[in-house]
Scaffold this active site. Structure first.
Site, PDB file in Angstrom:
ATOM      1  N   TYR A  64       1.037  -1.132  -0.174  1.00 14.18           N
ATOM      2  CA  TYR A  64       0.029   0.007  -0.049  1.00 14.18           C
ATOM      3  C   TYR A  64       0.760   1.245  -0.038  1.00 14.18           C
ATOM      4  CZ  TYR A  64      -4.922  -0.462  -0.047  1.00 14.18           C
ATOM      5  OH  TYR A  64      -6.250  -0.604  -0.476  1.00 14.18           O
ATOM      6  N   GLU A  66      -0.490   4.982  -0.579  1.00 14.51           N
ATOM      7  CA  GLU A  66      -1.254   5.936  -0.747  1.00 14.51           C
ATOM      8  C   GLU A  66      -0.254   7.347  -0.418  1.00 14.51           C
ATOM      9  OE1 GLU A  66      -4.951   5.713   1.426  1.00 14.51           O
ATOM     10  OE2 GLU A  66      -5.587   4.139   0.414  1.00 14.51           O
ATOM     11  N   ASP A 241      -6.519  14.131 -24.201  1.00 12.31           N
ATOM     12  CA  ASP A 241      -6.593  12.772 -23.819  1.00 12.31           C
ATOM     13  C   ASP A 241      -5.703  12.038 -24.844  1.00 12.31           C
ATOM     14  OD1 ASP A 241      -6.948  10.034 -23.451  1.00 12.31           O
ATOM     15  OD2 ASP A 241      -9.072  10.190 -23.085  1.00 12.31           O
ATOM     16  N   THR A 270      -3.281   6.668 -21.453  1.00 10.60           N
ATOM     17  CA  THR A 270      -3.074   5.165 -21.053  1.00 10.60           C
ATOM     18  C   THR A 270      -1.666   4.954 -21.255  1.00 10.60           C
ATOM     19  OG1 THR A 270      -3.525   4.390 -23.330  1.00 10.60           O
ATOM     20  CG2 THR A 270      -5.446   4.340 -21.782  1.00 10.60           C
ATOM     21  N   LYS A 273      -1.307   1.286 -24.986  1.00  7.33           N
ATOM     22  CA  LYS A 273      -1.883   1.367 -26.282  1.00  7.33           C
ATOM     23  C   LYS A 273      -0.487   1.742 -27.205  1.00  7.33           C
ATOM     24  CE  LYS A 273      -6.660   2.565 -24.934  1.00  7.33           C
ATOM     25  NZ  LYS A 273      -7.760   3.528 -25.178  1.00  7.33           N
ATOM     26  N   ARG A 279      -0.931  -2.085 -18.528  1.00  7.37           N
ATOM     27  CA  ARG A 279      -2.261  -1.528 -18.594  1.00  7.37           C
ATOM     28  C   ARG A 279      -2.206  -0.229 -17.333  1.00  7.37           C
ATOM     29  NH1 ARG A 279      -4.991  -3.846 -21.925  1.00  7.37           N
ATOM     30  NH2 ARG A 279      -6.839  -2.462 -21.512  1.00  7.37           N
TER      31      ARG A 279
HETATM   32  C1  LIG Z   1      -8.694   3.778 -24.298  1.00  2.40           C
HETATM   33  C2  LIG Z   1      -9.032   5.076 -23.875  1.00  2.40           C
HETATM   34  C3  LIG Z   1      -9.599   5.540 -22.439  1.00  2.40           C
HETATM   35  C4  LIG Z   1      -9.472   4.513 -21.551  1.00  2.40           C
HETATM   36  O1  LIG Z   1      -8.676   3.661 -21.159  1.00  2.40           O
HETATM   37  P1  LIG Z   1      -8.639   2.293 -20.151  1.00  2.40           P
HETATM   38  O2  LIG Z   1      -7.492   2.179 -19.641  1.00  2.40           O
HETATM   39  O3  LIG Z   1      -9.464   1.500 -20.785  1.00  2.40           O
HETATM   40  O4  LIG Z   1      -9.668   2.953 -18.988  1.00  2.40           O
HETATM   41  C5  LIG Z   1      -9.589   6.644 -22.262  1.00  2.40           C
HETATM   42  N1  LIG Z   1      -9.453   7.835 -23.422  1.00  2.40           N
HETATM   43  C6  LIG Z   1      -9.214   7.607 -24.770  1.00  2.40           C
HETATM   44  C7  LIG Z   1      -9.075   8.563 -25.481  1.00  2.40           C
HETATM   45  C8  LIG Z   1      -9.160   6.248 -24.937  1.00  2.40           C
HETATM   46  O5  LIG Z   1      -8.846   5.697 -26.224  1.00  2.40           O
END
Ligand SMILES: *Cc1c(COP(=O)(O)O)cnc(C)c1O
Length: 478
Positions: A64, A66, A241, A270, A273, A279
């Site tokens: 943990y 935090e 994002d 993220t 990707k 992840r």
């Molecule tokens: C994939 C994605 C997310 C979410 O990611 P997770 O790890 O699946 O929660 C948020 N914003 C965009 C633009 C994404 O492509």
């Protein structure tokens, strides 16, 4: 390091797991086989390195932690501090960011941290100042009630889901759509491109607190300098994002106006990707938002995932190597080769092509729904996902699009010649598939007809295409 070490590590791990629950060990082994044998064109997936994967499977998972580096609510966090500080340093250096927060467990968590950091900065802090108290616990009941109403009454302008935006950008079924009064900008119906004048007009009319840029299914570059100017013109905080295209930013394929980091107040992503890490999620921000972002716990998160932060540090170190820039460029070269191969064979593509890692095929050109196309391709060993196209007549479930992306196959080492062959396989499946009918004779959006022998033949050709590019070549579980 010997290649043998990777094989030994994973083989030993499975042996240890097998002694407790053999079915889990079997499933892990089967997943490797599946990933090795299928032509993975899911735009949001990749293959993390063995070092990244191994950094997650250990006792850091038990801790943990935090708080933030050096300021924890738990004792004994010195080693977590080491990996969290390293991951943040790699992230700052890689992206040229003033501040990095590497605790979010996923992309959606990173977005929630960012939304609440902005709300805290722009709505909560002024309210505390006005009431002359230091923190929310010191507000009177009446002031607290008023602040909660104000926090829940803010506006966000983001890209619409059917134009390629993400459900966390204010889609009503998602918490973001319930938190914010949301309006969306779409794309020009004629070109499929973002019309910045329309975005500016929407911003002037709606006056959002937050303007969100970024997407999951838009195959083009976005000019973040222009979006920042629009945000500034209405006093909005500009958030990007970059979950999908962080790898292209890291690899310096997107620079200048197309790199969100220098233009946005706050950037979320993220890490799994195109960035090819574990992840997880991450927030980058300008110095003035850093304190609020670091309050991700307790604002949105509980304890961080130290094992995943360790893996983030490993993956970000990999992304800082010169060969990552080469990888990022090959992702785009491959996407463009795939797009050209499809166009030459007569496919209809949203925006007519791509300048990032993804291609959106409008499969209505083949007389199919996205759902039919996705299943027919899957029968043929080609893994994709269906996706809405702008103004989609088939809605978000059946859709009219197939989204394909190249980060994963590029990691395996496939190049532009193989992308042309991939285009041939996809086009063959889609031209040979026909829409099915319901029992009462009406057209079905789900049923389809594809000769199983042809599907098998294509699947074998897909496997042949992959054979010279083995996945995790050093790992032998046999
Ligand atoms: C994939 C994605 C997310 C979410 O990611 P997770 O790890 O699946 O929660 C948020 N914003 C965009 C633009 C994404 O492509």
């Amino acid at each position: 390091m010997s290649r043998n070490a990777e094989s030994t590590a994973f083989r030993s791990a499975l042996e240890v797991i097998r002694a407790v629950e053999p079915r889990v060990a079997d499933a892990i082994g089967a997943e490797l086989t599946d990933q090795r044998e299928s032509l993975k064109l899911i735009a949001s997936e990749n293959y993390a390195s063995p070092a990244t994967l191994l950094a997650m499977g250990n006792w850091f998972s038990d801790k943990y932690a935090e708080g933030t580096v050096g300021r924890r609510f738990y004792a004994g966090c010195q080693n977590v501090d080491t990996v969290e500080a390293l991951a943040a340093e790699h992230a700052r250096e890689l992206f040229g960011a003033a501040h990095a927060y590497v605790q979010p467990h996923s992309g959606i968590d990173a977005n929630l941290v960012a939304f609440w950091a902005v709300l805290a900065d722009r709505v909560e802090s002024p309210a505390l100042k006005k009431a002359q108290v230091r923190q929310v616990n010191d507000l009177t009941e009446a002031d607290w009630f008023a602040l909660r109403r104000e926090l829940g009454n803010q506006r966000m302008l983001g890209m619409s889901l059917d134009a390629g935006g993400h459900l966390t950008h204010g889609f009503r079924p998602n918490i973001s759509g319930k938190m914010f009064d949301q309006r969306s900008y779409g794309t020009d119906p004629a070109t499929g491109l973002i019309d910045y004048d329309r975005v500016a007009e929407a911003a002037r009319e709606f006056k959002p607190l937050i303007l969100v840029g970024g997407y999951s299914a838009y195959p083009r570059k976005v000019n973040f300098r222009i979006l920042r100017e629009i945000a500034d013109s209405v006093g909005a905080t500009f958030m990007v994002d970059m979950a999908h295209f962080a790898g292209l930013v890291a690899g310096k394929v997107f620079t200048g106006d197309f790199d969100p980091v220098p233009h946005a107040h706050i950037v979320t992503t993220t890490t799994h990707k195109s960035l090819r890490g574990p992840r997880g999620g991450m927030v980058l921000c300008q110095p003035e938002l850093a304190d609020q972002v670091d309050r991700g716990c307790p604002m949105v998160l509980g304890g961080p995932l130290p094992h995943v932060m360790a893996a983030k540090a490993v993956a970000l170190a990999e992304a800082r190597r010169p060969d990552f820039a080469d990888y990022a460029q090959r992702i785009v070269d491959n996407a463009q080769a795939l797009a050209e191969g499809l166009l030459r064979r007569g496919a209809k593509l949203v925006t007519g092509g791509t300048d990032n890692h993804l291609v959106l095929i409008d499969v209505s050109g083949y007389g199919l729904t996205g759902r039919q196309a996705e299943q027919a391709l899957l029968d043929s060993g080609i893994v994709t996902n269906r996706n809405s196209v702008p103004q989609d007549p088939n809605g978000a479930w059946y859709t009219s699009g197939i989204r394909i992306g190249t980060p994963a196959l590029t990691t395996r080492g496939l190049g532009t010649a193989e992308m042309d062959q991939t285009a041939e396989l996809i086009h063959t499946v889609l031209t040979q598939t026909t829409a099915g009918a319901n029992a009462d004779g009406t057209a079905s959006k789900a049923k389809y007809n594809l000769d199983p022998d042809l599907a098998d033949k294509i699947a074998r050709q897909a496997t042949d295409l992959l054979a010279p590019h083995p996945l995790y070549p050093a790992i032998d579980l046999a």
